[in-house]
Design an enzyme around this catalytic site. Structure first.
Site, PDB file in Angstrom:
ATOM      1  N   LYS A  22      -7.448  -9.657   4.945  1.00 10.66           N
ATOM      2  CA  LYS A  22      -7.348  -9.709   3.477  1.00 10.66           C
ATOM      3  C   LYS A  22      -5.893  -9.659   3.021  1.00 10.66           C
ATOM      4  CE  LYS A  22      -7.999  -5.891   0.768  1.00 10.66           C
ATOM      5  NZ  LYS A  22      -6.875  -5.764  -0.180  1.00 10.66           N
ATOM      6  N   ASN A  23      -5.154  -8.687   3.556  1.00 12.10           N
ATOM      7  CA  ASN A  23      -3.802  -8.473   3.040  1.00 12.10           C
ATOM      8  C   ASN A  23      -2.796  -9.518   3.539  1.00 12.10           C
ATOM      9  OD1 ASN A  23      -4.749  -6.377   1.565  1.00 12.10           O
ATOM     10  ND2 ASN A  23      -3.762  -4.746   2.757  1.00 12.10           N
ATOM     11  N   ARG A  93      -5.337  -5.314  -7.876  1.00 11.58           N
ATOM     12  CA  ARG A  93      -3.932  -5.014  -8.142  1.00 11.58           C
ATOM     13  C   ARG A  93      -2.996  -5.991  -7.459  1.00 11.58           C
ATOM     14  NH1 ARG A  93      -1.886  -0.765  -9.946  1.00 11.58           N
ATOM     15  NH2 ARG A  93      -0.270  -1.136  -8.410  1.00 11.58           N
ATOM     16  N   CYS A 117      -5.169   3.077 -10.524  1.00 13.44           N
ATOM     17  CA  CYS A 117      -6.472   2.886  -9.908  1.00 13.44           C
ATOM     18  C   CYS A 117      -6.879   4.212  -9.295  1.00 13.44           C
ATOM     19  CB  CYS A 117      -6.445   1.763  -8.885  1.00 13.44           C
ATOM     20  SG  CYS A 117      -5.463   2.131  -7.460  1.00 13.44           S
ATOM     21  N   ARG A 122       0.150   3.825  -8.775  1.00 13.45           N
ATOM     22  CA  ARG A 122       0.556   2.539  -8.203  1.00 13.45           C
ATOM     23  C   ARG A 122       1.449   1.718  -9.140  1.00 13.45           C
ATOM     24  NH1 ARG A 122      -4.245   0.210  -4.456  1.00 13.45           N
ATOM     25  NH2 ARG A 122      -2.502  -0.836  -3.495  1.00 13.45           N
ATOM     26  N   ASP A 309      -4.703   2.893   4.874  1.00 17.80           N
ATOM     27  CA  ASP A 309      -5.979   2.187   4.718  1.00 17.80           C
ATOM     28  C   ASP A 309      -7.010   2.569   5.785  1.00 17.80           C
ATOM     29  OD1 ASP A 309      -4.998   0.962   2.495  1.00 17.80           O
ATOM     30  OD2 ASP A 309      -4.716  -1.012   3.380  1.00 17.80           O
ATOM     31  N   ILE A 331       1.165   8.333   1.444  1.00 14.48           N
ATOM     32  CA  ILE A 331       1.470   7.096   0.714  1.00 14.48           C
ATOM     33  C   ILE A 331       0.965   7.146  -0.733  1.00 14.48           C
ATOM     34  CG2 ILE A 331       1.282   4.564   0.726  1.00 14.48           C
ATOM     35  CD1 ILE A 331       2.720   5.603   3.198  1.00 14.48           C
ATOM     36  N   ARG A 401     -15.067  -6.162  -1.994  1.00 16.93           N
ATOM     37  CA  ARG A 401     -13.709  -6.657  -2.285  1.00 16.93           C
ATOM     38  C   ARG A 401     -12.956  -6.931  -0.988  1.00 16.93           C
ATOM     39  NH1 ARG A 401     -10.147  -2.778  -4.766  1.00 16.93           N
ATOM     40  NH2 ARG A 401      -8.785  -4.354  -3.928  1.00 16.93           N
TER      41      ARG A 401
HETATM   42  C1  UD1 Z   1      -0.357  -2.569  -0.015  1.00 15.06           C
HETATM   43  C2  UD1 Z   1      -1.716  -2.958   0.507  1.00 15.06           C
HETATM   44  C3  UD1 Z   1      -2.656  -1.755   0.504  1.00 15.06           C
HETATM   45  C4  UD1 Z   1      -2.021  -0.579   1.245  1.00 15.06           C
HETATM   46  C5  UD1 Z   1      -0.612  -0.296   0.733  1.00 15.06           C
HETATM   47  C6  UD1 Z   1       0.106   0.752   1.560  1.00 15.06           C
HETATM   48  C7  UD1 Z   1      -1.890  -5.300  -0.102  1.00 15.06           C
HETATM   49  C8  UD1 Z   1      -2.515  -6.315  -0.995  1.00 15.06           C
HETATM   50  N1  UD1 Z   1      -2.240  -4.027  -0.339  1.00 15.06           N
HETATM   51  O1  UD1 Z   1      -0.515  -2.151  -1.373  1.00 15.06           O
HETATM   52  O2  UD1 Z   1      -3.876  -2.136   1.135  1.00 15.06           O
HETATM   53  O3  UD1 Z   1      -2.806   0.573   1.074  1.00 15.06           O
HETATM   54  O4  UD1 Z   1       0.183  -1.500   0.760  1.00 15.06           O
HETATM   55  O5  UD1 Z   1       0.179   0.359   2.890  1.00 15.06           O
HETATM   56  O6  UD1 Z   1      -1.142  -5.624   0.790  1.00 15.06           O
HETATM   57  N2  UD1 Z   1       5.423   2.237  -5.311  1.00 15.06           N
HETATM   58  C9  UD1 Z   1       6.178   2.580  -6.422  1.00 15.06           C
HETATM   59  N3  UD1 Z   1       6.739   1.567  -7.159  1.00 15.06           N
HETATM   60  C10 UD1 Z   1       6.574   0.249  -6.845  1.00 15.06           C
HETATM   61  C11 UD1 Z   1       5.809  -0.097  -5.715  1.00 15.06           C
HETATM   62  C12 UD1 Z   1       5.248   0.930  -4.966  1.00 15.06           C
HETATM   63  O7  UD1 Z   1       6.362   3.761  -6.746  1.00 15.06           O
HETATM   64  O8  UD1 Z   1       7.111  -0.614  -7.547  1.00 15.06           O
HETATM   65  C13 UD1 Z   1       4.806   3.305  -4.486  1.00 15.06           C
HETATM   66  C14 UD1 Z   1       3.269   3.293  -4.607  1.00 15.06           C
HETATM   67  O9  UD1 Z   1       2.820   4.016  -5.731  1.00 15.06           O
HETATM   68  C15 UD1 Z   1       2.857   3.932  -3.294  1.00 15.06           C
HETATM   69  C16 UD1 Z   1       3.917   3.411  -2.320  1.00 15.06           C
HETATM   70  O10 UD1 Z   1       5.036   3.020  -3.117  1.00 15.06           O
HETATM   71  O11 UD1 Z   1       2.948   5.331  -3.371  1.00 15.06           O
HETATM   72  C17 UD1 Z   1       3.471   2.239  -1.455  1.00 15.06           C
HETATM   73  O12 UD1 Z   1       2.895   1.233  -2.263  1.00 15.06           O
HETATM   74  P1  UD1 Z   1       2.907  -0.313  -1.875  1.00 15.06           P
HETATM   75  O13 UD1 Z   1       3.311  -0.499  -0.451  1.00 15.06           O
HETATM   76  O14 UD1 Z   1       3.659  -1.058  -2.920  1.00 15.06           O
HETATM   77  O15 UD1 Z   1       1.358  -0.668  -1.992  1.00 15.06           O
HETATM   78  P2  UD1 Z   1       0.777  -2.096  -2.333  1.00 15.06           P
HETATM   79  O16 UD1 Z   1       1.748  -3.129  -1.944  1.00 15.06           O
HETATM   80  O17 UD1 Z   1       0.216  -2.086  -3.735  1.00 15.06           O
END
Ligand code: UD1
Length: 422
Positions: A22-23, A93, A117, A122, A309, A331, A401
Site C-alpha cells: 500500500k505505502n 491522509r 486522526c 499528524r 505499523d 512515532i 483501507r
Molecule cells: C507514513 C505511513 C504510515 C506510517 C508512518 C510512520 C504512508 C502512506 N503512511 O505516514 O503507514 O505509520 O509513515 O512510519 O506511507 N510529523 C510532524 N510534522 C510533519 C510530518 C510528520 O510532526 O510535517 C510527525 C508525525 O506527527 C509523526 C512523525 O512525524 O509523529 C512521523 O510521521 P510521518 O512519517 O510523516 O507519517 P506519514 O508519512 O503520515
C-alpha cells in the site's frame, strides 16, 4: 457498514500470498501527476486507499482503468483541476502526497489539510516549511494548503526535525523538478522511500543516498516510464501474517513475502520463540508455532527500526508470552486505541503514556469490538483469532483501507471468518 464475525481458536493451514505494498503504491500513483504520457502499474492491491487515490486523481482530470483481477492500473495524466479536495483527503491522509507533484509540475496546488486522526495529530508542517524554503509561497486558508511558485523552484538543503515518510516523498517529487540540487537531511530510510527514489531515477533523475539519512536530488528532465511499474510486496501485510500464524498456533507458508524489509519484526517474533524459516531464496517465510513464548520488550522507531505499523499486532501476540512484555510507541502519540478493545477480550494490558505493559500468557475470550484505525483493526483480528468463542469487529472499513481481502485470505486457510452487514 460491514463487520467481521470471527470464531477463534480454529487452526489454519496452507499458504497465503502477500499483495502489493500500500505505502509504495500510493506515492507511485501520485507520481503520475508528474508525467506527460499514460503510466501503467502492476500488482496493485485491492484496497480502499487505492480506490480513494484513483478517484482523487480522476477528480483532478486524470483518467484511469483498474483491472482488479489482474492488478493492473493505467493512468492518463491530464490534470485540469490542481485541487485535492477535502472529500478525498479526509478519507486518507496520504492525500497530502498530491501536494509535491502539483507544486513540482504545475507550480500551483490547493490541497486539503489533513485533519487529525485516531492515532494522533499528524501535522504536515515539515512539508510546508520545506516547500517555502525551495521558493514556493504557501499559506493555509479555510482548511486548504494553497501553494504557488512565483518563479522556478530552487534546490535547497532541507532538514527534517523528525523523520517523515510522506514528507520525504513529497520532497523527492519536488527536488526532481527544482533548479539545482536539493539535499534532504534526516530523510526517511523506509523501503517505500527508496522505491520512489528508484522510480524517479529510472525516469532520468539523479538521486544519491536513498535509504540513508541524506538524500541528494538533481533536478532534471523526467521521462515517462514506458513499461508497467510493478509494486513490491507489502511488508506490513507480511508481518501481520506472522502475527496471525502465532495467534492461531498454525504453520503457515507466507509467499511473496517482504521478509528482507522486516528484520526487526522477525527478530522480535524470534525472540518470543516463534520459528520463522526463510524459503525460496527468502521470498517465502514459513512460520512454525511453538508451545511456549517468552515476554519481550520492543520500541517503535523509523526504519530500519521496529515499525509503528506492526505495534498493534505484536501487542496482541504479547498476550501469549510468559511474563511481562513492554512496548514503547515512539512515532505517534495516541496509537493505543486498540488496547481498550483488547482488554474487552480479557487482555491484561496497561498503558502509561507511550509505554504499554502486557501480562501473559492470558487466555482471551471473544467479544464485540470496534476498529478505530487501520493497524488497530488488524490487531483486533489477530486477537479474535486467538480468543475462545465468537467476536464481532465493527467498522472494518478501516481494515479494507489497507488489507487486500484479509477475510477471504483467512477463509482460504480455514479460519471461521464471516463478513456481515451491520
Ligand atoms: C507514513 C505511513 C504510515 C506510517 C508512518 C510512520 C504512508 C502512506 N503512511 O505516514 O503507514 O505509520 O509513515 O512510519 O506511507 N510529523 C510532524 N510534522 C510533519 C510530518 C510528520 O510532526 O510535517 C510527525 C508525525 O506527527 C509523526 C512523525 O512525524 O509523529 C512521523 O510521521 P510521518 O512519517 O510523516 O507519517 P506519514 O508519512 O503520515
Amino acid at each position: 457498514m460491514d463487520a467481521l464475525q470471527i470464531i477463534g481458536q480454529k487452526p489454519l493451514s496452507g499458504s497465503v500470498s502477500i499483495s502489493g505494498s500500500k505505502n509504495t503504491a500510493l506515492p507511485f500513483l501520485f507520481s503520475t501527476l508528474l508525467f506527460d504520457k499514460p503510466v501503467s502499474f502492476s500488482n496493485i492491491p485491492r484496497l480502499w486507499d487505492i480506490e480513494t487515490t484513483l478517484k482523487l486523481l480522476q477528480d483532478m482530470g486524470c483518467a484511469y482503468e483498474w483491472n482488479k483481477e489482474t492488478g493492473k492500473v493505467q493512468i492518463v495524466p491530464q490534470v485540469k483541476n490542481k485541487t485535492a479536495s477535502y472529500d478525498w483527503v479526509k478519507r486518507m491522509r496520504a492525500g497530502i502526497l498530491a501536494l509535491g507533484p502539483l507544486v513540482a509540475k504545475f507550480g500551483e496546488a490547493k490541497v486539503s489539510l489533513p485533519g487529525g486522526c485516531a492515532i494522533g495529530a499528524r501535522p504536515v508542517n515539515f512539508h510546508l516549511e520545506a516547500l517555502r524554503k525551495m521558493g514556493a509561497q504557501v499559506e493555509v486558508d479555510q482548511g486548504y494548503i494553497l501553494a504557488s511558485v512565483p518563479s522556478r523552484l530552487k534546490g535547497a538543503t532541507l532538514v527534517f526535525p523528525e523523520v517523515s515518510v510522506t514528507g520525504t516523498e513529497n520532497l523527492l517529487y519536488v527536488g526532481a523538478f527544482a533548479e539545482g540540487e536539493t539535499v534532504i537531511e534526516n530523510a526517511a530510510k523506509e523501503p517505500e522511500v527508496v522505491a520512489l527514489a528508484n522510480l524517479l531515477q529510472e525516469c532520468g533523475i539523479q538521486i544519491e543516498g536513498a535509504g540513508t539519512s541524506q538524500i541528494k536530488i538533481k533536478g532534471g528532465n523526467l521521462k515517462t516510464p514506458t513499461e508497467a511499474i510493478r509494486i513490491p510486496s507489502d511488508r506490513i501485510e507480511t508481518g501481520t501474517w506472522i502475527s496471525i500464524a502465532m495467534a492461531t498456533q498454525s504453520e503457515i507458508l507466507i509467499e511473496n513475502a517482504a521478509g528482507a524489509e522486516l528484520a526487526k519484526v522477525l527478530k522480535a517474533y524470534r525472540a518470543m520463540g516463534l520459528k520463522i524459516e526463510e524459503e525460496n531464496l527468502g521470498s517465502s517465510l514459513r512460520v512454525v508455532p511453538q508451545d511456549r513464548y517468552e515476554a519481550i520488550s520492543v520500541e517503535t522507531e523509523p526504519y530500519p527500526g521496529f515499525p509503528t505499523d506492526m505495534q498493534a499486532q505484536v501487542l496482541a501476540n504479547m498476550c501469549q508470552a510468559q511474563g511481562t512484555s513492554h512496548m514503547r510507541e515512539n512515532i505517534f502519540e495516541n496509537r493505543y486505541m486498540h488496547v481498550a478493545e483488547l482488554r474487552r477480550l480479557g487482555a491484561k494490558i496497561s498503558t502509561d503514556g507511550n509505554l504499554a505493559r502486557v501480562e501473559g500468557p492470558t487466555p482471551l475470550k471473544g467479544a464485540p469490538m470496534m476498529a478505530t484505525d487501520l493497524r488497530a483493526s488488524a490487531s483486533l483480528v489477530v486477537a479474535a483469532l486467538m480468543a475462545q468463542g465468537t467476536s464481532v469487529i465493527s467498522r472494518i472499513y478501516h481494515l479494507d483501507r489497507g488489507y487486500d481481502h484479509l477475510d477471504q485470505k483467512l477463509q482460504k486457510l480455514g479460519a471461521c471468518v464471516t463478513r456481515i452487514a451491520q
